[in-house]
Write an enzyme that holds these catalytic residues in place. Structure first.
Site, short mmCIF file in Angstrom:
data_model
loop_
_atom_site.label_atom_id
_atom_site.label_comp_id
_atom_site.label_asym_id
_atom_site.label_seq_id
_atom_site.Cartn_x
_atom_site.Cartn_y
_atom_site.Cartn_z
N ASP A 186 0.83 -1.19 0.00
CA ASP A 186 0.00 0.00 0.00
C ASP A 186 0.88 1.26 0.00
O ASP A 186 1.90 1.31 0.68
CB ASP A 186 -0.90 -0.02 1.25
CG ASP A 186 -1.89 1.11 1.27
OD1 ASP A 186 -2.78 1.13 0.40
OD2 ASP A 186 -1.78 1.97 2.16
N GLU A 245 1.16 -0.30 -4.95
CA GLU A 245 0.21 0.78 -5.24
C GLU A 245 1.04 2.06 -5.39
O GLU A 245 1.54 2.61 -4.42
CB GLU A 245 -0.80 0.95 -4.11
CG GLU A 245 -1.81 2.06 -4.42
CD GLU A 245 -2.52 2.59 -3.19
OE1 GLU A 245 -3.67 3.04 -3.36
OE2 GLU A 245 -1.95 2.59 -2.09
#
Length: 497
Positions: A186, A245
């Site tokens: 993330d 990401e």
């Protein structure tokens, strides 16, 4: 040599809170997901991606982690996780989990016991939170400010501290040794911050959706040697992968994280950020393929995630939005590389317009409603036609579904050849492989060849003739010409490009 499994995989994102609830508390959980794995295997996807299920106070619904080696009791136990992985592998499904290394929960023991793990300042600079407001919060006990690029309950870790890096090496190994096939990183572009904490140029007040594009405190050069080391760690476990990401709109900037010795894959949001427009979509595809080819990386494609409005809503909503979303599904699944789907995308779901009192996203709260946040795309999946919970739970769903949600449920669509669910099943069953090449096509259309298949997408307002060929699947119910906002796949044996 066999290509890595992820290079042409279709990965299905499961927002754990909203997929299936096994115990009636209104929140999805791991046993609920485990019970629905046969549905996903029958759908035809290759892997599932689970959003964070770790112990968390829930300030950002799991992206504020208090323990990276456990399962929140709300979602089950480590035994439940292990059973899910075993069942998924038995069904031929890979399992990708979602780690959050940029920040922890403020309730993580590290924040109390290891303050040097975090980014601090005696005086806040002008950095803003992605969720709105200042990115700095005063810790009154310590008399200093800590950094939070997201919510104040999510303090940013100091990745210049080697102890932080060692902690996460052990965390990655913990989950790889439990059998996960991949790990999503993330906010992979944000780990290292400018150590000088210099002011940003011209910060824009409020919560900017694309603020990472302009920020210079992140996307640091220190990230790349770190990811080279992490790649070596993960490659010691056969057939495992990392996907980052990297939230930039420029695919050439994203591609730098997917060089051959760094992350195996990176999310590419270029197409997701593109309007329903043929020239813009073609440009997004070309820029993505060219950027990834320049570093020898696999392109990835996504139209929906838990962070953005659903594609049927973005493409106009109602009948027009659904028609275009169905066509976009055929476009997406014909492109070369790795495709990511989001739960409910195969049902053609739209965003749900929730009343303010039901919205829970910190973006909504921190912007005083100026931005609605992401709750609308997180309403639980409708499995059956009967309300009020439509098979998601025997209790009250944590976000309320609309009264007509049953019309888009799995039960309502299963077996109906004209339904969006069956369109996805057909497309996944016939997904092409091979080289990509554009074909000549009429204005406001897209046409390209993928090995044994030609994909035609009509982005215009008028129907267009289809090229000659054997029809494989089409998104409209017509015969002959392709309707406005529709797409089709044909065998190119007799096709004229």
């Amino acid at each position: 040599m066999t290509e890595p499994w992820w290079q042409d995989a279709v990965v299905y994102e499961i927002y754990v809170r909203s997929f299936a609830d096994s115990d009636g508390d209104g929140v999805g959980d791991l046993p609920g997901i485990r019970s629905r794995l046969p549905y996903l295997a029958a759908l035809g996807v290759d892997a599932i991606w689970l959003t964070p299920f770790f112990p968390s106070p829930g300030a950002d619904h799991g992206y504020d982690v208090a323990d990276y080696r456990g399962v929140d009791a709300l979602f089950g136990s480590l035994d439940d996780f292990d059973g899910l992985v075993t069942d998924a592998h038995r069904l031929g499904l890979r399992v990708v989990i979602d780690l959050v290394p940029n920040h922890t929960s403020i309730e993580h023991p590290w924040f109390r016991e290891h303050p040097d793990y975090y980014v601090w300042s005696d005086e806040p600079n002008n950095w803003l939170s992605v969720f709105g407001g200042s990115a700095w919060e005063l810790d009154e006990r310590r008399g200093r400010y800590f950094l939070h690029l997201f919510a104040p309950e999510q303090p940013d870790l100091d990745w210049h501290n080697p102890s932080v890096r060692r902690e996460f090496d052990a965390i990655y190994r913990f989950w790889l040794e439990r059998g996960v096939d991949g790990i999503r990183v993330d906010a992979a572009h944000g780990l290292f911050k400018d150590p000088e904490l210099m002011d940003e140029a011209e910060p824009v007040p409020g919560a900017e959706l694309h603020s990472f594009d302009r920020r210079r405190a992140i996307d640091r050069p220190e990230l790349h040697p770190y990811y080279r080391g992490l790649r070596k760690l993960v490659d010691a476990y056969p057939e495992r992968m990392l996907i980052g990401e990297v939230f930039f709109r420029d695919p050439s900037r994203v591609a730098q994280y997917a060089r051959p010795d760094e992350l195996h894959l990176v999310f590419n949001f270029t197409l997701q950020f593109t309007d329903w427009d043929a020239d813009s979509m073609r440009s997004a595809i070309d820029r993505t393929i060219d950027s990834m080819a320049s570093v020898g990386a696999t392109p990835t494609w996504v139209l929906e995630t838990h962070d953005v409005p659903r594609v049927a809503t973005r493409y106009g909503g109602g009948a027009d939005g659904l028609r275009r979303a169905r066509a976009a599904a055929l476009l997406l699944l014909a492109l070369p590389g790795t495709v990511f789907l989001y739960q409910g995308q195969e049902l053609g779901l739209e965003d749900v317009d929730l009343p303010a009192e039901h919205r829970q996203d910190p973006i909504f709260r921190r912007t005083n409603g100026a931005r609605l946040g992401r709750d609308g795309c997180r309403v639980p999946v409708p499995w059956t036609s009967a309300g009020p919970a439509f098979g998601f739970t025997s209790g009250t769903p944590w976000l309320p579904p609309p009264a007509d949600f049953g019309l888009r449920s799995v039960a309502a669509q299963e077996g109906d050849p004209d339904s969006t669910l069956e369109l996805f099943r057909a497309a996944l069953a016939h997904r092409p492989a091979g080289a990509f090449a554009w074909c000549e096509s009429a204005e406001r259309t897209l046409s390209f060849r993928r090995g044994e298949l030609v994909c035609v997408v009509n982005v215009g307002a008028e129907s267009v003739p289809l090229p000659d060929g054997n029809l494989i699947v089409r998104s409209d119910a017509g015969q002959g010409s392709l309707a406005a906002g529709a797409a089709a796949w044909l065998s190119p044996r007799a096709a004229r490009g």
